[in-house]
Design a protein around this motif. Sequence first.
Motif, short mmCIF file in Angstrom:
data_model
loop_
_atom_site.label_atom_id
_atom_site.label_comp_id
_atom_site.label_asym_id
_atom_site.label_seq_id
_atom_site.Cartn_x
_atom_site.Cartn_y
_atom_site.Cartn_z
N ASP A 1 93.64 -49.17 58.34
CA ASP A 1 92.56 -48.24 58.75
C ASP A 1 92.15 -48.58 60.18
OD1 ASP A 1 90.64 -46.29 58.86
OD2 ASP A 1 89.35 -47.13 57.32
N LYS B 1 94.89 -35.86 52.64
CA LYS B 1 93.82 -36.86 52.61
C LYS B 1 92.49 -36.19 52.31
CE LYS B 1 91.82 -40.94 53.72
NZ LYS B 1 91.41 -41.41 55.03
N HIS C 1 94.07 -44.28 62.52
CA HIS C 1 93.46 -43.09 63.15
C HIS C 1 93.91 -43.02 64.61
CE1 HIS C 1 91.18 -41.89 59.67
NE2 HIS C 1 91.05 -43.18 59.44
N HIS D 1 97.67 -46.26 57.02
CA HIS D 1 96.29 -45.80 57.22
C HIS D 1 95.80 -46.17 58.60
CE1 HIS D 1 92.06 -45.17 55.24
NE2 HIS D 1 92.07 -44.80 56.51
ZN ZN Z 1 90.41 -44.13 57.58
#
Ligand code: ZN
Length: 410
Positions: free
Chosen positions: A297, A183, A83, A81
Amino acid sequence: MLKHGTLLLLMISAAWAQTSYDLLLKGGHVIDPRNNLSAVRDVAISQGKIAAVAENIPASQARKTIDVANLYVTPGLVDIHVHVFAGSMQREYLGENAVRPDGFTFRSGVTTVVDAGSSGWRNFGEFRDQMINRSKTRVFALLNIVGSGMGGRPDVEQNTKDMEPHPTAEVAIRNKDVVVGIKTAHFAGPEWTAVDRAVEAGGLAGIPVMVDFGNFRPERPYQELVLKHLRPGDISTHMYLGAVPMLDPNGKLMPYLLEARKRGVIFDVGHGGGSFLWRQAIPAIKQGFTPDSISTDLHVTSMNAGMKDMLNLISKFLNMGMSMDDVIRRSTWNPAREIHHEELGHLTPGAVADVAVLRLAKGQFGFIDSSGFRMRGDQMLVGELTLRAGEVVWDLNGLNSEDWDRAPRR
Ligand SMILES: [Zn+2]
């Protein structure tokens, strides 16, 4: 005569093979959960692949040996996870809030990342050209069920008209070498559209779905998400988010979570900037509700707040009482299996030589959750050396270098 010559040739090539390893990591504590290994072993690497894992492989058999005694040697970490659709001119997780993978992965022992829905089927091509194809880090992607991904105006992710299972599945299948799932994220509406369309796309493409549940609303209870809407193998990320119903008024873990896990639903950390609270994680882990996979994340906000990086995050779980073997399983083999890439996340001979060498530092440390609260701890993992396909891509203390005064004089 010919026979004799052939034998000689065989003997020479056998002797050459004995000294043919490119690199030997010597004396480290190898943790390879896929192979149930946690012991001091040597790891030999040739042509970018793991060649052998054994006790006492002589240094004479390798062109280069690195002493990794008192360090841990693990498969390169797999962070499912992140970005990393940076460099687009757009806003939010697709653009300025994303990071470039190579700048943030190797220093934390990470060799594989999965971008969690920054792009959708409309802009996946741009993401692939710009970032996936140009990074040394292995970058996979979960395609957002929203065709435009997470970019631009805030209402983009709420546009149910742009949540189309068929084109999403088509792009996923066409790019199945790098697209590992679907997702859905940040959905605020009262209906199940975002989740159900993501699951439909996942079904069409034969890949798992990861859910960031967005706004928790009474019209669509989280319990129903994990007990009904998700399929076995689908992933609920942000598992220690404050909004997840986790403990009853007496502080006991709610039984539906274990029921969902029994169904095969996967619970992933996805710490991020706002999705990890000590008051959820500490009692849950004490009662056995540990993560299936540990993921960061990673984005600009989370890395500058409590999350920081993969090793800081893994250290949180160590300091909550989990063992080294358990945390490494959850950051290598487990996530590799969750994204159906079982060739990764282990050190089996023949596997790609993605390797992390880690030091467990002892001292006084503090770890911050996403509300800004601290848990004190006494151990912290540090990334010493990272190999990507056998190549040194991170070397904190020069383990792979000669001392300067041994350099040849000019
Ligand atoms: Zn995320």
